[in-house]
Design a protein around this motif. Sequence first.
Motif: not given
Length: 222
Positions: A48, A69, A73, A77, A86, A88, A149
Amino acid sequence: RVTDSSWEEETDLGDTWAKRNAFSFGKGGRGVERRATLDALMKTTGQVVQCIDSVEYGLTDIQEYYANTGAMVRAMDDLQGGEGKVNAAIIESYSRAPRPKKLNDVLRLEYRSKLLNPKWANTMVDQGSGGAFEVSQRMTALIGWGATTKFKENWVYDQSADTYALDPEMAQKLRDSNPEAFKNIVGRLLEASRRGMWDADKDKIDELLGLYEDIDDQMELG
């Protein structure tokens, strides 16, 4: 959902993003729900990229970045097993030589240069109610990035607590100028501990709990 803490598991945030973004627009219809198609795309996406076009507003400044964002993610994931497959990347398009940077590296840099920078902190808090609100918003964003994240680094929470809540002079300024913002700052620190994002010392948590009860009583009494 991060703002009002209305989530239980981190997967809830990825699922919410997917539900809100699973609609297509085109000749085949306007606003047609195509979750299966979106899931198929997310299962095969390993990278990403987020462009930032302003030096003033970065990843830690506004909720749109972690809510979009970050949550995207998280959704990708989760579909791929939740093992961090994944990646970023962040591209700062305003720089002279833009190049991809790892998301967590950018977050670390922003927290060091803004939220945990004494000059930035004092400047914001000295602005009064508006500055206190800005600090409060960034504490909420810290929870957002942790949930989406898995950015969970103790030093950020430790220094945030020491700077804004446990420093008597700073805490008093925040309480006086914007009690609601101060309550949110302390509440987000406690939330981070409760959700396993911050491995805090028990004494520090006890002190934060006392502050939260005090500001809650202060606001209730007016």
